[in-house]
Design an enzyme around this catalytic site. Structure first.
Site, PDB file in Angstrom:
ATOM      1  N   CYS A 101      -6.826  -1.261  -5.240  1.00  0.00           N
ATOM      2  CA  CYS A 101      -7.379  -2.582  -5.263  1.00  0.00           C
ATOM      3  C   CYS A 101      -7.857  -3.097  -3.683  1.00  0.00           C
ATOM      4  CB  CYS A 101      -6.765  -3.771  -6.430  1.00  0.00           C
ATOM      5  SG  CYS A 101      -7.499  -2.748  -7.869  1.00  0.00           S
TER       6      CYS A 101
ATOM      7  N   LYS B 235     -11.354  -8.765 -13.799  1.00  0.00           N
ATOM      8  CA  LYS B 235     -11.986  -7.276 -13.729  1.00  0.00           C
ATOM      9  C   LYS B 235     -11.765  -6.162 -13.997  1.00  0.00           C
ATOM     10  CE  LYS B 235      -9.798  -6.909  -9.091  1.00  0.00           C
ATOM     11  NZ  LYS B 235      -8.880  -4.858  -9.429  1.00  0.00           N
TER      12      LYS B 235
ATOM     13  N   VAL C  65      -2.730  -7.251  -3.745  1.00  0.00           N
ATOM     14  CA  VAL C  65      -1.980  -5.785  -4.116  1.00  0.00           C
ATOM     15  C   VAL C  65      -2.932  -4.714  -5.017  1.00  0.00           C
ATOM     16  CG1 VAL C  65      -0.209  -6.591  -4.118  1.00  0.00           C
ATOM     17  CG2 VAL C  65      -0.838  -6.009  -6.211  1.00  0.00           C
TER      18      VAL C  65
ATOM     19  N   ASP D 121      -5.566  -9.255  -7.062  1.00  0.00           N
ATOM     20  CA  ASP D 121      -4.572  -9.105  -8.294  1.00  0.00           C
ATOM     21  C   ASP D 121      -2.840  -9.238  -8.501  1.00  0.00           C
ATOM     22  OD1 ASP D 121      -6.491  -7.942  -9.367  1.00  0.00           O
ATOM     23  OD2 ASP D 121      -5.930  -5.747  -9.018  1.00  0.00           O
TER      24      ASP D 121
ATOM     25  N   GLN E 141     -11.837   3.319  14.183  1.00  0.00           N
ATOM     26  CA  GLN E 141     -13.674   4.010  14.224  1.00  0.00           C
ATOM     27  C   GLN E 141     -14.165   2.587  14.773  1.00  0.00           C
ATOM     28  OE1 GLN E 141     -14.895   7.457  11.789  1.00  0.00           O
ATOM     29  NE2 GLN E 141     -13.374   6.764  10.311  1.00  0.00           N
TER      30      GLN E 141
ATOM     31  N   GLU F 191      -6.586  -7.961 -12.992  1.00  0.00           N
ATOM     32  CA  GLU F 191      -7.030  -6.103 -13.389  1.00  0.00           C
ATOM     33  C   GLU F 191      -6.656  -6.530 -14.897  1.00  0.00           C
ATOM     34  OE1 GLU F 191      -6.169  -2.753 -11.557  1.00  0.00           O
ATOM     35  OE2 GLU F 191      -6.801  -1.764 -12.394  1.00  0.00           O
TER      36      GLU F 191
HETATM   37  C1  C5J Z   1      -4.262  -2.962  -7.754  1.00  0.00           C
HETATM   38  C2  C5J Z   1      -3.372  -0.407  -9.178  1.00  0.00           C
HETATM   39  N1  C5J Z   1      -4.828  -3.855  -8.276  1.00  0.00           N
HETATM   40  N2  C5J Z   1      -2.989   0.242  -8.591  1.00  0.00           N
HETATM   41  N3  C5J Z   1      -4.223  -1.907  -9.158  1.00  0.00           N
HETATM   42  O1  C5J Z   1      -4.006  -1.896  -7.070  1.00  0.00           O
HETATM   43  O2  C5J Z   1      -4.197  -0.075 -10.691  1.00  0.00           O
END
Ligand code: C5J
Length: 222
Positions: A164, A131, A159, A26, A204, A74
């Site tokens: 995401c 996506k 990001v 993204d 962990q 996205e």
């Molecule tokens: C992503 C969001 N790409 N923060 N989307 O992290 O809504």
């Protein structure tokens, strides 16, 4: 193909470049530039730009390897039929998904804001996975793309770290992939969530994967 060993937390990890995919999540104008989806709840989108240079360095190195490179975006269909009403109606943003902004309709496929930033633009032959959700496996063919190329290990950048990227790491971990996250190739609007998100991956004994940085990945492939 000789294995490459990446120094990481909680342990170093050896990967076969031909069985590894770099996934850039993204890195779109909608998240990184003013006027897009990321800014609509009041976020400072400038905070994400620190990841651009490290992502670019990794992308250039990966392009010299026999490594699968995948970009994700996205966004939603123009009629918003794949946008859950709960996602569209939540909060009190300055613009909602589908509304007209300075980079076109917010988080809608085909609009300027949906594009990947020019510094990381995909080359022909690099798959782009569109996506509708946070996770890159949800309602996409990502697993098929990876499975058909015999991919075992993922290097995940992008990001935002705790949204995401984290969701995709968790999805990938449950599907049996080893996830490697270079922290400086990820960013968040909320810096403490970035730091904690990375810690959660490697904690962990690496419950979700391995955390490293771009310099250590470049050293492994140099
Ligand atoms: C992503 C969001 N790409 N923060 N989307 O992290 O809504």
């Amino acid at each position: 193909m000789p294995l490459r060993t990446i120094d990481a937390e909680p342990t170093p990890i050896s990967v076969d470049p031909a069985r590894t995919a770099l996934i850039l999540i993204d890195m779109q104008r909608d998240f990184l530039e003013p006027g897009g989806f990321g800014e609509t709840p009041g976020n400072d989108v400038g905070l994400l730009r620190v990841a651009i240079g490290p992502c670019r360095a990794l992308l250039e190195t990966a392009r010299r390897q026999p490594m699968l490179i995948i970009h994700t975006r996205e966004g939603h269909r123009p009629d918003l039929s794949d946008a859950p009403p709960a996602k569209v109606s939540r909060g009190n943003p300055s613009l909602r998904i589908g509304e007209q902004g300075p980079m076109g309709r917010v988080l809608v496929r085909g609009e300027p804001g949906h594009d990947i930033i020019e510094q990381l633009a995909p080359l022909p032959g690099e798959p782009v996975v569109d996506k509708p959700g946070k996770g890159a496996f949800h309602a996409t063919d990502l697993h098929a793309l990876l499975h058909n190329r015999g991919i075992a290990d993922l290097i995940l950048c992008g990001v935002t770290t705790e949204v995401c990227v984290h969701t995709t790491v968790r999805e990938a971990n449950d599907r049996g992939y080893r996830c490697i996250v270079p922290g400086d190739c990820c960013a968040s609007y909320i810096p403490e969530f970035h730091a904690m998100g990375l810690r959660m991956i490697a904690a962990q004994g690496g419950i979700f994967g391995w955390v490293t940085d771009s310099a250590r990945v470049l050293a492994a492939f140099g």
